[in-house]
Design a protein around this motif. Structure first.
Motif, PDB file in Angstrom:
ATOM      1  N   MET A  82       1.000  -1.063  -0.087  1.00 21.87           N
ATOM      2  CA  MET A  82       0.285  -0.091  -0.343  1.00 21.87           C
ATOM      3  C   MET A  82       0.804   1.046   0.109  1.00 21.87           C
ATOM      4  SD  MET A  82      -2.992   1.113   2.798  1.00 21.87           S
ATOM      5  CE  MET A  82      -4.412   1.579   2.050  1.00 21.87           C
ATOM      6  N   LYS A  83       0.503   2.637  -0.693  1.00 25.26           N
ATOM      7  CA  LYS A  83       1.264   3.740  -0.999  1.00 25.26           C
ATOM      8  C   LYS A  83       0.826   4.670  -0.169  1.00 25.26           C
ATOM      9  CE  LYS A  83       2.918   2.920  -5.379  1.00 25.26           C
ATOM     10  NZ  LYS A  83       3.182   3.222  -6.874  1.00 25.26           N
ATOM     11  N   ALA A  84       0.714   5.953   0.212  1.00 25.36           N
ATOM     12  CA  ALA A  84       0.929   6.486   1.248  1.00 25.36           C
ATOM     13  C   ALA A  84       1.199   7.958   0.669  1.00 25.36           C
ATOM     14  CB  ALA A  84       1.231   6.795   2.762  1.00 25.36           C
ATOM     15  N   VAL A  85       0.706   9.286   0.674  1.00 21.91           N
ATOM     16  CA  VAL A  85       0.575  10.321   0.492  1.00 21.91           C
ATOM     17  C   VAL A  85       0.389  11.215   1.473  1.00 21.91           C
ATOM     18  CG1 VAL A  85      -0.231  12.293  -0.935  1.00 21.91           C
ATOM     19  CG2 VAL A  85      -0.327  10.028  -2.339  1.00 21.91           C
ATOM     20  N   ILE A  86       1.891  11.822   1.861  1.00 23.00           N
ATOM     21  CA  ILE A  86       1.920  12.319   2.716  1.00 23.00           C
ATOM     22  C   ILE A  86       1.677  14.291   2.245  1.00 23.00           C
ATOM     23  CG2 ILE A  86       3.304  13.881   4.348  1.00 23.00           C
ATOM     24  CD1 ILE A  86       4.670  10.663   4.618  1.00 23.00           C
ATOM     25  N   LEU A  87       0.778  15.192   2.843  1.00 21.59           N
ATOM     26  CA  LEU A  87       0.494  16.182   2.602  1.00 21.59           C
ATOM     27  C   LEU A  87       1.369  17.461   3.360  1.00 21.59           C
ATOM     28  CD1 LEU A  87      -3.377  16.932   2.252  1.00 21.59           C
ATOM     29  CD2 LEU A  87      -1.778  15.480   0.472  1.00 21.59           C
ATOM     30  N   ALA A  88       2.728  18.044   2.204  1.00 24.43           N
ATOM     31  CA  ALA A  88       3.987  18.862   3.190  1.00 24.43           C
ATOM     32  C   ALA A  88       3.717  20.008   2.016  1.00 24.43           C
ATOM     33  CB  ALA A  88       4.875  17.463   3.502  1.00 24.43           C
ATOM     34  N   GLU A 117       8.727  13.315  11.055  1.00 23.56           N
ATOM     35  CA  GLU A 117       9.356  12.038  10.639  1.00 23.56           C
ATOM     36  C   GLU A 117       8.501  11.368  11.545  1.00 23.56           C
ATOM     37  OE1 GLU A 117      14.279  10.684  11.947  1.00 23.56           O
ATOM     38  OE2 GLU A 117      13.187  12.902  11.938  1.00 23.56           O
ATOM     39  N   TYR A 118       7.755  12.125  12.223  1.00 23.44           N
ATOM     40  CA  TYR A 118       6.667  10.810  12.890  1.00 23.44           C
ATOM     41  C   TYR A 118       5.536   9.989  12.242  1.00 23.44           C
ATOM     42  CZ  TYR A 118       9.090  12.822  17.294  1.00 23.44           C
ATOM     43  OH  TYR A 118      10.260  13.683  18.542  1.00 23.44           O
ATOM     44  N   SER A 119       5.215  11.493  10.900  1.00 20.01           N
ATOM     45  CA  SER A 119       4.527  10.544  10.374  1.00 20.01           C
ATOM     46  C   SER A 119       5.139   9.245   9.233  1.00 20.01           C
ATOM     47  CB  SER A 119       3.818  11.221   9.155  1.00 20.01           C
ATOM     48  OG  SER A 119       3.201  12.133  10.385  1.00 20.01           O
ATOM     49  N   ILE A 120       6.032   9.456   9.159  1.00 21.69           N
ATOM     50  CA  ILE A 120       6.881   8.646   8.209  1.00 21.69           C
ATOM     51  C   ILE A 120       7.389   7.321   9.048  1.00 21.69           C
ATOM     52  CG2 ILE A 120       9.063   8.247   7.361  1.00 21.69           C
ATOM     53  CD1 ILE A 120       9.656  10.983   6.165  1.00 21.69           C
ATOM     54  N   GLU A 121       7.020   7.584  10.763  1.00 19.54           N
ATOM     55  CA  GLU A 121       8.141   6.290  11.597  1.00 19.54           C
ATOM     56  C   GLU A 121       6.571   5.862  11.476  1.00 19.54           C
ATOM     57  OE1 GLU A 121      11.622   7.736  13.712  1.00 19.54           O
ATOM     58  OE2 GLU A 121       9.820   8.611  15.171  1.00 19.54           O
ATOM     59  N   SER A 178      16.078  18.136   1.609  1.00 21.18           N
ATOM     60  CA  SER A 178      17.503  17.498   2.251  1.00 21.18           C
ATOM     61  C   SER A 178      17.878  16.857   3.112  1.00 21.18           C
ATOM     62  CB  SER A 178      17.682  18.606   2.371  1.00 21.18           C
ATOM     63  OG  SER A 178      18.973  18.892   3.696  1.00 21.18           O
ATOM     64  N   TYR A 179      16.463  17.462   4.061  1.00 23.39           N
ATOM     65  CA  TYR A 179      16.030  16.532   5.357  1.00 23.39           C
ATOM     66  C   TYR A 179      16.179  15.016   5.225  1.00 23.39           C
ATOM     67  CZ  TYR A 179      15.327  15.229  10.371  1.00 23.39           C
ATOM     68  OH  TYR A 179      15.391  13.575  11.594  1.00 23.39           O
ATOM     69  N   PHE A 180      15.198  14.335   4.926  1.00 25.06           N
ATOM     70  CA  PHE A 180      14.581  13.281   3.979  1.00 25.06           C
ATOM     71  C   PHE A 180      14.901  12.197   3.094  1.00 25.06           C
ATOM     72  CE2 PHE A 180      11.090  15.570   6.456  1.00 25.06           C
ATOM     73  CZ  PHE A 180      10.482  14.463   7.633  1.00 25.06           C
ATOM     74  N   GLY A 181      16.038  13.237   2.541  1.00 27.73           N
ATOM     75  CA  GLY A 181      16.648  12.509   0.921  1.00 27.73           C
ATOM     76  C   GLY A 181      15.083  11.488   0.089  1.00 27.73           C
ATOM     77  N   ASP A 182      16.179   9.817  -0.144  1.00 26.28           N
ATOM     78  CA  ASP A 182      15.587   8.967  -0.245  1.00 26.28           C
ATOM     79  C   ASP A 182      14.474   8.020   0.291  1.00 26.28           C
ATOM     80  OD1 ASP A 182      17.023   7.527   0.714  1.00 26.28           O
ATOM     81  OD2 ASP A 182      18.186   6.717  -1.113  1.00 26.28           O
ATOM     82  N   GLY A 183      14.160   8.909   1.540  1.00 26.39           N
ATOM     83  CA  GLY A 183      13.737   8.058   2.712  1.00 26.39           C
ATOM     84  C   GLY A 183      14.591   6.724   3.334  1.00 26.39           C
ATOM     85  N   SER A 184      16.004   6.250   2.350  1.00 22.71           N
ATOM     86  CA  SER A 184      16.087   5.131   3.026  1.00 22.71           C
ATOM     87  C   SER A 184      16.761   5.103   4.235  1.00 22.71           C
ATOM     88  CB  SER A 184      17.584   4.508   2.355  1.00 22.71           C
ATOM     89  OG  SER A 184      18.408   5.650   1.891  1.00 22.71           O
ATOM     90  N   GLN A 185      17.366   5.761   4.995  1.00 17.70           N
ATOM     91  CA  GLN A 185      17.545   6.446   5.937  1.00 17.70           C
ATOM     92  C   GLN A 185      15.778   5.756   7.101  1.00 17.70           C
ATOM     93  OE1 GLN A 185      19.068   9.954   7.687  1.00 17.70           O
ATOM     94  NE2 GLN A 185      18.532   9.448   9.709  1.00 17.70           N
ATOM     95  N   TRP A 186      15.112   6.337   7.047  1.00 18.67           N
ATOM     96  CA  TRP A 186      14.236   5.400   8.178  1.00 18.67           C
ATOM     97  C   TRP A 186      13.136   3.868   7.184  1.00 18.67           C
ATOM     98  CZ3 TRP A 186      15.319  10.204   6.572  1.00 18.67           C
ATOM     99  CH2 TRP A 186      15.733  10.747   7.422  1.00 18.67           C
ATOM    100  N   GLY A 187      13.280   3.196   5.940  1.00 21.86           N
ATOM    101  CA  GLY A 187      13.527   1.713   5.259  1.00 21.86           C
ATOM    102  C   GLY A 187      12.667   2.234   4.280  1.00 21.86           C
ATOM    103  N   VAL A 188      11.892   3.263   3.984  1.00 19.77           N
ATOM    104  CA  VAL A 188      11.345   3.779   2.966  1.00 19.77           C
ATOM    105  C   VAL A 188      11.358   4.326   1.578  1.00 19.77           C
ATOM    106  CG1 VAL A 188       9.533   4.175   5.008  1.00 19.77           C
ATOM    107  CG2 VAL A 188      10.947   5.993   3.922  1.00 19.77           C
ATOM    108  N   GLN A 189      10.791   4.723   0.566  1.00 24.66           N
ATOM    109  CA  GLN A 189      11.227   4.654  -0.508  1.00 24.66           C
ATOM    110  C   GLN A 189      10.336   5.955  -0.945  1.00 24.66           C
ATOM    111  OE1 GLN A 189      10.864   1.964  -4.149  1.00 24.66           O
ATOM    112  NE2 GLN A 189      10.471   3.814  -4.986  1.00 24.66           N
ATOM    113  N   ILE A 190      10.767   6.941  -0.945  1.00 25.56           N
ATOM    114  CA  ILE A 190      10.376   8.528  -0.683  1.00 25.56           C
ATOM    115  C   ILE A 190      10.167   9.358  -2.847  1.00 25.56           C
ATOM    116  CG2 ILE A 190       9.733  10.815  -0.218  1.00 25.56           C
ATOM    117  CD1 ILE A 190      11.066  10.244   2.428  1.00 25.56           C
ATOM    118  N   THR A 191       9.141   9.485  -2.151  1.00 28.62           N
ATOM    119  CA  THR A 191       9.321  10.095  -4.275  1.00 28.62           C
ATOM    120  C   THR A 191       7.943  11.642  -4.448  1.00 28.62           C
ATOM    121  OG1 THR A 191       8.393   8.378  -5.575  1.00 28.62           O
ATOM    122  CG2 THR A 191       7.972  10.347  -7.288  1.00 28.62           C
TER     123      THR A 191
END
Length: 353
Positions: A1-7, A35-39, A62-75
């Motif tokens: 499942m995918k999620a959309v974060i409104l930022a 960051e809490y939402s991503i976690e 710059s802060y979240f990058g590709d998300g790999s630090q949190w074990g996710v993939q960010i677009t």
């Protein structure tokens, strides 16, 4: 499942704290609120995340990058002009071919997201709103459901005489991609003002899921502060970035304290900070990383961001303030008097609580 974060929002009600910092990066106990939402998404097995951006977007990238630090993939999807809550999601339509989650980048919650997803599937819903009962519903959209959970009425930010419910829209949704067909790409749409009324009017399956757990929108200074007090009181289940050395006292790494420092719990002290002689940390005080509090200073119910220096020439007390990063407060500040601030980098000024 995918999620959309409104930022993409500007966070105008949090000015001056959001003058040079996007709202999703505003810190809660020294960690950006988003960051809490991503976690939380990662905890529920949701690792494909789309983040919609507009205001100060480079700082979020710059802060979240590709998300790999949190074990996710960010677009990331950039908006040149604000598209609204629904228009932003429409902009991601080409990436969404099955039911997905929408969550705000500026709220703190520990909801069981998958319980809401299961509810959505059981109801064969097109659109499911996570709802929560609150004491003051006038800041939100209020919801009225029938016994089956189908939403019959929805009013955004009601006047006092319009408050038929204290159950509100939390801005967390499960959405069937069919809903995106109700919008034109590139146009601004708002879920509350445009999409919900249309779904209700047409008798389409719009449901409210009464979520259990903690939720707070940090849109105002009052709520921003209260969210952190609630975290210190363990009212919300989140990962706090420090060691709990005593019950309700979190201390980061490389913190130096003189022997005669007094700390009253609950409190949080960030990495690489220094507390000098006769410093008193009162209840509900948060100190960011690399901050320096020199001797004879008492802080209570205050939020100090990163790289702040408080230098006192006489005993003083600082209460109920939020101090933005890289500020220096010098000379004898006392409650009820003006704050003498040396602005090191033209960042947001001190905000009185």
């Amino acid at each position: 499942m995918k999620a959309v974060i409104l930022a993409g929002g500007k966070g105008t009600r949090l000015l001056p704290l959001t003058q040079k910092l996007p709202k999703p990066l505003v810190p809660l106990l020294n960690k950006p609120v988003m960051e809490y939402s991503i976690e939380l998404l990662k905890e529920h097995g949701i690792t494909e995340i789309i983040i919609t951006l507009q205001y100060l977007s480079d700082k979020i990238r710059s802060y979240f990058g590709d998300g790999s630090q949190w074990g996710v993939q960010i677009t990331y999807l950039q908006e040149n002009l604000p598209l609204g809550t629904a228009g932003s999601v429409k902009n991601a339509e080409h990436l969404l071919d099955e039911p997905f989650l929408v969550i705000s980048g500026d709220a703190l919650t520990d909801f069981d997201l998958m319980a809401g997803v299961r509810y959505h599937m059981q109801k064969h819903s097109l659109f499911t709103i996570f709802t929560k009962e609150v004491k003051k519903p006038n800041k939100f959209g209020i919801v009225d459901t029938d016994e089956q959970g189908h939403i019959r009425r929805f009013v955004e930010k009601p006047q006092k005489d319009e408050e038929f419910s204290k159950v509100v829209n939390t801005g967390i949704y499960v959405v069937d991609p069919f809903v995106l067909c109700m919008m034109e790409k590139g146009k601004a749409y708002d879920f509350s003002k445009d999409i919900f009324p249309r779904l209700i009017k047409n008798g389409m399956s719009l449901y409210g899921y009464h979520a259990n757990g903690y939720w707070k929108d940090i849109g105002s200074h009052e709520d921003y502060r209260q969210a952190q007090y609630d975290m210190l009181d363990k009212k919300v289940r989140v990962n706090i970035a420090a060691e709990e050395v005593l019950p309700n006292l979190w201390v980061g790494s490389n913190v130096k304290m003189e022997d005669n420092v007094t700390i009253n719990r609950p409190a949080y002290i960030g990495n690489d900070s220094y507390l000098g002689d006769h410093v008193v940390i009162g209840k509900y005080t948060i100190i960011g990383k690399s901050s320096k509090i020199t001797k004879d200073c008492e802080l209570s119910r205050s939020i100090v961001w990163d790289d702040v220096t408080i230098e006192q020439t006489s005993p003083s007390s600082i209460r109920n303030v939020t101090i933005a990063p890289r500020y220096q407060i010098s000379e004898g500040y006392k409650a009820g008097t003006s704050v003498k601030v040396k602005n090191k980098k033209n960042i947001s000024p001190v905000e009185a609580g």
